[in-house]
Write a protein that holds these residues in place. Structure first.
Motif, mmCIF file in Angstrom:
data_model
loop_
_atom_site.group_PDB
_atom_site.id
_atom_site.type_symbol
_atom_site.label_atom_id
_atom_site.label_comp_id
_atom_site.label_asym_id
_atom_site.label_seq_id
_atom_site.Cartn_x
_atom_site.Cartn_y
_atom_site.Cartn_z
ATOM 1 N N GLY A 286 0.809 -1.221 0.000
ATOM 2 C CA GLY A 286 0.000 0.000 0.000
ATOM 3 C C GLY A 286 0.839 1.266 0.000
ATOM 4 O O GLY A 286 2.069 1.220 -0.053
ATOM 5 N N GLN A 287 0.132 2.402 0.062
ATOM 6 C CA GLN A 287 0.847 3.688 -0.001
ATOM 7 C C GLN A 287 1.023 4.267 1.403
ATOM 8 O O GLN A 287 0.150 4.127 2.265
ATOM 9 N N SER A 288 2.168 4.933 1.599
ATOM 10 C CA SER A 288 2.415 5.586 2.887
ATOM 11 C C SER A 288 1.632 6.896 2.930
ATOM 12 O O SER A 288 1.156 7.388 1.900
ATOM 13 N N ALA A 289 1.540 7.486 4.128
ATOM 14 C CA ALA A 289 0.845 8.771 4.276
ATOM 15 C C ALA A 289 1.543 9.844 3.439
ATOM 16 O O ALA A 289 0.879 10.685 2.820
ATOM 17 N N THR A 290 2.879 9.804 3.394
ATOM 18 C CA THR A 290 3.623 10.786 2.575
ATOM 19 C C THR A 290 3.200 10.682 1.109
ATOM 20 O O THR A 290 2.896 11.693 0.460
ATOM 21 N N GLU A 291 3.184 9.448 0.596
ATOM 22 C CA GLU A 291 2.834 9.249 -0.824
ATOM 23 C C GLU A 291 1.416 9.738 -1.102
ATOM 24 O O GLU A 291 1.151 10.391 -2.107
ATOM 25 N N TRP A 292 0.502 9.410 -0.173
ATOM 26 C CA TRP A 292 -0.885 9.833 -0.382
ATOM 27 C C TRP A 292 -1.001 11.359 -0.384
ATOM 28 O O TRP A 292 -1.633 11.930 -1.291
ATOM 29 N N LEU A 293 -0.373 12.013 0.592
ATOM 30 C CA LEU A 293 -0.481 13.479 0.677
ATOM 31 C C LEU A 293 0.123 14.162 -0.547
ATOM 32 O O LEU A 293 -0.301 15.238 -0.938
ATOM 33 N N MET A 294 1.105 13.518 -1.183
ATOM 34 C CA MET A 294 1.732 14.108 -2.373
ATOM 35 C C MET A 294 0.796 14.065 -3.579
ATOM 36 O O MET A 294 0.858 14.915 -4.441
ATOM 37 N N LYS A 295 -0.073 13.024 -3.639
ATOM 38 C CA LYS A 295 -0.888 12.937 -4.863
ATOM 39 C C LYS A 295 -2.384 13.221 -4.663
ATOM 40 O O LYS A 295 -3.103 13.373 -5.640
ATOM 41 N N ALA A 296 -2.806 13.345 -3.395
ATOM 42 C CA ALA A 296 -4.248 13.541 -3.152
ATOM 43 C C ALA A 296 -4.687 14.955 -3.528
ATOM 44 O O ALA A 296 -3.906 15.894 -3.469
ATOM 45 N N LYS A 297 -5.984 15.060 -3.907
ATOM 46 C CA LYS A 297 -6.569 16.376 -4.180
ATOM 47 C C LYS A 297 -6.915 17.041 -2.854
ATOM 48 O O LYS A 297 -7.198 16.350 -1.863
ATOM 49 N N GLU A 298 -6.972 18.364 -2.874
ATOM 50 C CA GLU A 298 -7.290 19.100 -1.643
ATOM 51 C C GLU A 298 -8.635 18.634 -1.063
ATOM 52 O O GLU A 298 -8.765 18.412 0.140
ATOM 53 N N SER A 299 -9.628 18.447 -1.953
ATOM 54 C CA SER A 299 -10.960 18.066 -1.458
ATOM 55 C C SER A 299 -10.932 16.667 -0.823
ATOM 56 O O SER A 299 -11.668 16.393 0.132
#
Ligand SMILES: C[S@@+](CC[C@H](N)C(=O)[O-])C[C@H]1O[C@@H](n2cnc3c(N)ncnc32)[C@H](O)[C@@H]1O
Length: 316
Positions: free
Chosen positions: A135-148
């Motif tokens: 799975g993805q780490s929190a860092t990876e998710w925060l880098m690609k997630a949309k603001e919403s």
């Protein structure tokens, strides 16, 4: 890394295991092995025909289990508990399990290990995966997630009032500023501290956001829903559920599940029924056995227990 310097005191240990009403020759499941506190107590109550199957999604827990339990009545699997039913089917144990224990969330050994990235109290890589190999780490998710999406996660899983403001600041920091992207726990905690206009008493401003991101990264609520649903097939008649929860989202989910399955379909109070309703009619399949909270003594000795509740139910 696995290091026994990280201690974990099992929460509601005797209460949760007593609530299983253990039959000494029964088959039990500890679906959240952690550091093995509950498993060891369950094993001590089984005779040589009893069995305990344990699960943990964290490979470190499996390593711990090999060090602390050497018992041929015990078997452990490195898996998410949402996959438990598949295993029980393969072992031909459907309808034969006498009790399932769940002690939700993370252990102190995970929280206190800075390398795991769960805590804003220790600086470390912002990871938060219970199993760091998938799975993805929190860092990876925060880098690609949309603001919403970030705002939705913080609001839904953290009940964070300032979700939108925090999400905006994260996106600005990662994509619009010249600063290094957020990769460390303290970096995120500091950013949240700067965004939230005031402090709640005895609560770090990042508490809710860290909880929310952890729940999202580990798919925690879906995991629980799946296990609860599967437990209805897996458990033997009079098989028990003993579930320790730590926050309101878990409590809502567990209460709703136990209540829904412990009463007749609501529409039975207004007869006649439609064809559709007749198809989905259900009678109670669970008996509510109540809840227990930790004593003041336990909370004083182990502050991590302060928000814990153990919920009990039995298959009819
Ligand atoms: C609170 S600790 C359990 C502590 C344990 N009862 C003890 O006494 O040492 C929760 C454990 O459950 C594991 N866990 C959480 N969610 C899980 C899931 N969906 N599937 C499997 N293991 C999970 C975590 O990795 C952690 O080790």
């Amino acid at each position: 890394m696995i290091n026994n310097q990280f201690k974990h005191i099992s929460v509601l240990l005797n209460e949760s295991v007593n609530g299983l009403n253990i039959k000494s020759n029964g088959i039990y499941i500890d679906a959240t092995f952690g550091m093995g506190g509950h498993s060891k107590l369950i094993l001590s109550k089984l005779n040589n025909r009893g069995r305990l199957i344990a699960i943990d999604r964290d490979p470190n827990s499996i390593i711990t289990s090999k060090k602390i339990i050497n018992d041929n009545r015990f078997l452990i699997k490195n898996s998410s508990f949402s996959q438990l039913q598949k295993f029980i089917i393969s072992e031909k144990l459907v309808g034969k399990i006498n009790g399932i224990l769940l002690d939700l969330g993370i252990s102190s050994s995970q929280l206190d290990n800075s390398e795991r990235g769960f805590s804003f109290m220790h600086d470390g890589p912002l990871d938060m995966r219970m199993n760091q190999t998938i799975g993805q780490s929190a860092t990876e998710w925060l880098m690609k997630a949309k603001e919403s999406d970030i705002a939705w996660v913080l609001k839904t899983y953290g009940e964070e009032r300032f979700a939108k403001k925090i999400a905006k600041a994260i996106i600005y920091h990662n994509h619009c500023s010249l600063k290094k992207p957020i990769t460390r726990t303290k970096q995120l905690a500091k950013l949240i501290e700067q965004v939230i206009p005031f402090k709640e008493k005895n609560k770090h401003p990042a508490t809710r956001s860290f909880q929310a991101i952890r729940i999202y990264i580990n798919n925690e609520l879906e995991e629980i829903s799946k296990l609860l649903k599967d437990s209805l097939n897996i458990l033997a008649p009079h098989g028990r559920l003993s579930i320790i929860s730590f926050h309101s989202l878990e409590n809502k989910l567990i209460n709703h599940f136990i209540q829904t399955h412990s009463r007749w379909s609501e529409f039975l109070i207004r007869l006649p029924l439609t064809d559709m309703e007749l198809k989905t009619i259900h009678k109670p399949i669970l008996k509510i056995l109540g809840k227990i909270k930790p004593t003041v003594k336990e909370i004083t000795e182990n502050p991590r227990a302060r928000s814990a509740i153990v919920h009990f139910a039995e298959i009819l």
